[in-house]
Scaffold this motif. Structure first.
Motif, short mmCIF file in Angstrom:
data_model
loop_
_atom_site.label_atom_id
_atom_site.label_comp_id
_atom_site.label_asym_id
_atom_site.label_seq_id
_atom_site.Cartn_x
_atom_site.Cartn_y
_atom_site.Cartn_z
N LYS A 118 44.40 43.38 37.59
CA LYS A 118 43.22 44.19 37.25
C LYS A 118 42.27 44.27 38.44
O LYS A 118 41.66 45.31 38.69
CB LYS A 118 42.52 43.60 36.03
N GLU A 119 42.13 43.19 39.17
CA GLU A 119 41.27 43.21 40.36
C GLU A 119 41.87 44.11 41.44
O GLU A 119 41.14 44.85 42.12
CB GLU A 119 41.07 41.79 40.89
N LYS A 122 41.05 47.62 40.46
CA LYS A 122 39.63 47.94 40.71
C LYS A 122 39.40 48.23 42.19
O LYS A 122 38.72 49.20 42.56
CB LYS A 122 38.75 46.78 40.27
N ALA A 125 40.96 51.62 43.04
CA ALA A 125 40.15 52.75 42.55
C ALA A 125 38.92 52.95 43.43
O ALA A 125 38.54 54.09 43.74
CB ALA A 125 39.74 52.50 41.10
N LYS A 126 38.32 51.86 43.85
CA LYS A 126 37.15 51.95 44.74
C LYS A 126 37.54 52.59 46.06
O LYS A 126 36.80 53.42 46.61
CB LYS A 126 36.57 50.55 44.98
N SER A 203 48.64 47.40 43.26
CA SER A 203 48.08 48.46 42.42
C SER A 203 48.78 49.75 42.79
O SER A 203 49.40 49.86 43.86
CB SER A 203 46.57 48.60 42.63
N ASP A 321 48.28 56.47 36.29
CA ASP A 321 47.42 55.33 36.01
C ASP A 321 48.27 54.14 35.61
O ASP A 321 49.36 54.29 35.05
CB ASP A 321 46.44 55.64 34.88
N MET A 334 44.12 50.77 33.14
CA MET A 334 43.37 50.06 34.18
C MET A 334 42.82 50.96 35.27
O MET A 334 41.77 50.70 35.83
CB MET A 334 44.24 48.97 34.79
N SER A 335 43.53 52.02 35.62
CA SER A 335 43.09 52.85 36.75
C SER A 335 41.87 53.67 36.43
O SER A 335 41.39 54.42 37.27
CB SER A 335 44.24 53.76 37.19
N TYR A 337 38.96 52.33 35.64
CA TYR A 337 37.80 51.46 35.78
C TYR A 337 36.65 52.19 36.47
O TYR A 337 35.49 51.96 36.17
CB TYR A 337 38.16 50.22 36.59
N ILE A 338 36.99 52.99 37.47
CA ILE A 338 35.94 53.64 38.25
C ILE A 338 36.09 55.15 38.14
O ILE A 338 37.20 55.65 38.26
CB ILE A 338 36.04 53.21 39.73
#
Length: 338
Positions: A118-119, A122, A125-126, A203, A321, A334-335, A337-338
């Protein structure tokens, strides 16, 4: 007795918390042996949860241990070994062929693995959003790819999950496009597929965008009517599959759901790959989300949902995703998140 042998980096890492590019990992009952050469001895002794043995001939030393421990049977994934090594081992021990041995073990993630993944998602995505800020018209795919990798790696802090795909217009019709000198212009369609690693876990994400929108959102507006039509079909296919995911269903049902949306819209022949794949230490691992896989969706699984339509010599659209089946059975996209 659980006796098995491994030689692939991520498979070894999963078992003992450390790996390198020249290793044989031997598990004999409750004993673990990390067999490597002198370049990795210090790191291995500091990090590997196994007895570290240094040698110049890994296979010879492995065979000596097997003979000393009087091992009769040994599980092995035959696809990971060259013919000569496989035959050599088979002369001293009965090899029990276990295709995808490690992938099967790693298909169900524990809570710690899920948090790490998950991290990674994140951070990935950032990076997509940060890259969006530096997309410029007049750049070719090579320059865009360079800028994308700079954001994904955070200037070298993170490893890439794989070489990013950056594809404009006709090049985006190739699912695994290679970057070219094609230059981005206003009105173009841009496909981006990339991921990064966090604590070795991958990811994976794909967005197809109109760069004029200045957004990695899945809500994209195109002036070109054909771009918009195809994009909306792919998005609907993904949404239908995502909302259908639940524990207990066969994973091939998801491929069928997404494929039916695209087929009914008249583009079935242009959806040329399976719907998704598992993600973990490897970018592609079990479970594979295809029409033949009847694996039951279970807590702890992580996989992608990535339908696509590819029109040769014109353009392609893919939206991807990652999905986590949490240990409580809930489904997390999960994808997003942002």
């Amino acid at each position: 007795m659980n006796n098995f042998i491994l030689n692939k980096e991520n498979e070894v890492y999963y078992e003992c918390g450390y790996s390198c590019d020249n290793v044989i990992y031997l598990n004999i009952g409750d004993e673990r042996f990390f067999i490597t050469d002198g370049r990795y001895t210090l790191d291995a002794k500091e990090n590997a949860d196994a007895e570290v043995i240094t040698t110049r001939d890994l296979l010879k030393t492995t065979k000596e241990i097997l003979l000393k421990k009087r091992v009769k049977k040994l599980k092995i994934d035959p696809a990971n070994w060259d013919y000569e090594s496989f035959v050599s081992l088979s002369k001293i021990v009965t090899l029990q062929k276990e295709p995808n041995y490690s992938h099967k073990k790693r298909m169900i993630k524990n809570e710690n693995e899920l948090e790490i993944i998950k991290e990674a998602v994140k951070l990935g995505a950032k990076a997509f959003d940060e890259f969006c800020k530096v997309i410029e018209f007049g750049c070719d795919e090579f320059e865009l790819s360079y800028r994308f990798k700079e954001k994904l790696t955070s200037r070298g802090k993170n490893d890439l999950s794989f070489e990013p795909i950056v594809a404009i217009n006709e090049n985006s019709a190739k699912p695994h496009a290679v970057v070219s000198e094609k230059i981005l212009k206003k009105g173009d369609i841009l496909l981006l597929d990339a991921g990064l690693k966090y604590k070795r876990y991958c990811s994976d994400r794909t967005r197809t965008i109109n760069p004029l929108n200045n957004s990695m959102s899945k809500i994209q507006n195109f002036e070109n009517k054909e771009y918009q039509k195809v994009y909306d079909i792919v998005l609907k296919a993904q949404e239908e599959a995502l909302k259908s995911i639940k524990v207990g269903m066969k994973i091939n049902e998801l491929d069928k759901i997404a494929r039916e949306v695209i087929t009914k819209a008249g583009y079935g022949e242009f959806f040329v790959h399976s719907l998704g794949h598992g993600v973990g230490l490897d970018i592609h691992e079990w479970p594979y989300v295809n029409s033949k896989n009847e694996t039951i969706i279970t807590e702890g699984m992580v996989f992608t949902i990535e339908p696509g339509i590819y029109l040769p010599d014109k353009f392609g659209v893919r939206i991807e995703d990652m999905v986590c089946i949490n240990l409580d059975g809930s489904v997390e996209v999960m994808s997003e998140y942002i």
